[in-house]
Design an enzyme around this catalytic site. Sequence first.
Site, mmCIF file in Angstrom:
data_model
loop_
_atom_site.group_PDB
_atom_site.id
_atom_site.type_symbol
_atom_site.label_atom_id
_atom_site.label_comp_id
_atom_site.label_asym_id
_atom_site.label_seq_id
_atom_site.Cartn_x
_atom_site.Cartn_y
_atom_site.Cartn_z
ATOM 1 N N GLY A 144 48.249 88.928 58.168
ATOM 2 C CA GLY A 144 47.739 88.428 57.016
ATOM 3 C C GLY A 144 48.777 86.559 57.630
ATOM 4 C CB CYS A 145 49.379 84.640 55.350
ATOM 5 S SG CYS A 145 48.121 84.475 53.788
ATOM 6 C CB VAL A 146 53.173 85.913 57.936
ATOM 7 C CG1 VAL A 146 52.709 87.608 59.636
ATOM 8 C CG2 VAL A 146 54.609 85.825 59.514
ATOM 9 C CB SER A 336 53.170 81.932 57.918
ATOM 10 O OG SER A 336 52.153 82.319 57.165
#
Length: 351
Positions: A144-146, A336
């Site tokens: 995901g975002c990380v 993140s």
Amino acid sequence: MPDENRIAKIISVATAVPKYKISQNDVEKLAARVFGVSMGDFSRLAPVYGNAAIKTRYSCVPLEWYEQRCPFSERNRLYQENAVNLLAEAGQKALAHADLNFDDIDGLVIVSSSGIATPSLDAMLMEKLHLKRNMERLPIFGLGCVGGVVGLARTAQLAKGAPDKRYLYMVVELCGLDFIHSDRTKSNVIATALFADGASAAVISCKGEGPAIVGWSEHTWPDSLDVMGWDVTDDGLRVIFSQDIPTIVRRDMCGVVDTFLASQKLEIKDIMEFLCHPGGAKVVDAIEAALDLPAGRLHYARNILHDYGNMSAATVMFVLEAGLRAPKPGHYLMSSFGPGFTAGLVLVQVP
């Protein structure tokens, strides 16, 4: 002292967005048409569009596409087609900035969690661009975002282990294609107010000059698997994110960052710039509060959020590109958050 020949560097970085530029005002009007009749509490949720601190975003499909149901198989086909095209564009830009070509690249690391591809996107990219056949390939899914931060760390590790090679680190997320027309949950409404499409690429190598990737770290919270992620349904990938994310960040991020920086013999006051993934306006506020930074200090993150929205893993690379346009010497901290629930950190030193 570290071996200077084994320090991974960011030789170049570039970004790419699809052709459809959409305004937040138009998205809000579309959401009112899609959700307004069938969701009795939509009027209560509608302010999320104005509060998102986003003006414009980019999409690989026109805005009217979102008004019709689309089966997951077709959305995933669009994902593969557009993802490969955007990766090619971003990669060609990054190589041009470094005065290199694809024949100079020894490996591809590609991060993406917004669609499914087997063969993976890197194999598809090899075919599209006729890349050399002995290319090393590492696809990374599920972060995901990380993923933008963790993927950069993994690429730096590869480069350190093979200092004579060059790697092309690439991220693509087409979050808009994961919109489920029939989903009337609060999470889906919030997702339509935040998420967007974009791609990035960076040449990472111990050969050449550029900001050095000098350290990285991750922290995964216990019992946090339900904080963020995908719910795989018959209709596709349904977004999950908890309203507790800003609270977790505000409460715990300082300790996570302090521990990492202490391992690098640094403190928060030693960081020249903070290049944070802007998960949303509330998350940016929470990071500033957690690190005791002045309001507005995370200007790179806020500017990218305003102009591009949240492109999941790709977003932090847009922030990195902006931060390196006119860099000042010193340490830059990238950060993140993503499913797990996990924080990712990368320390960059600008000479």
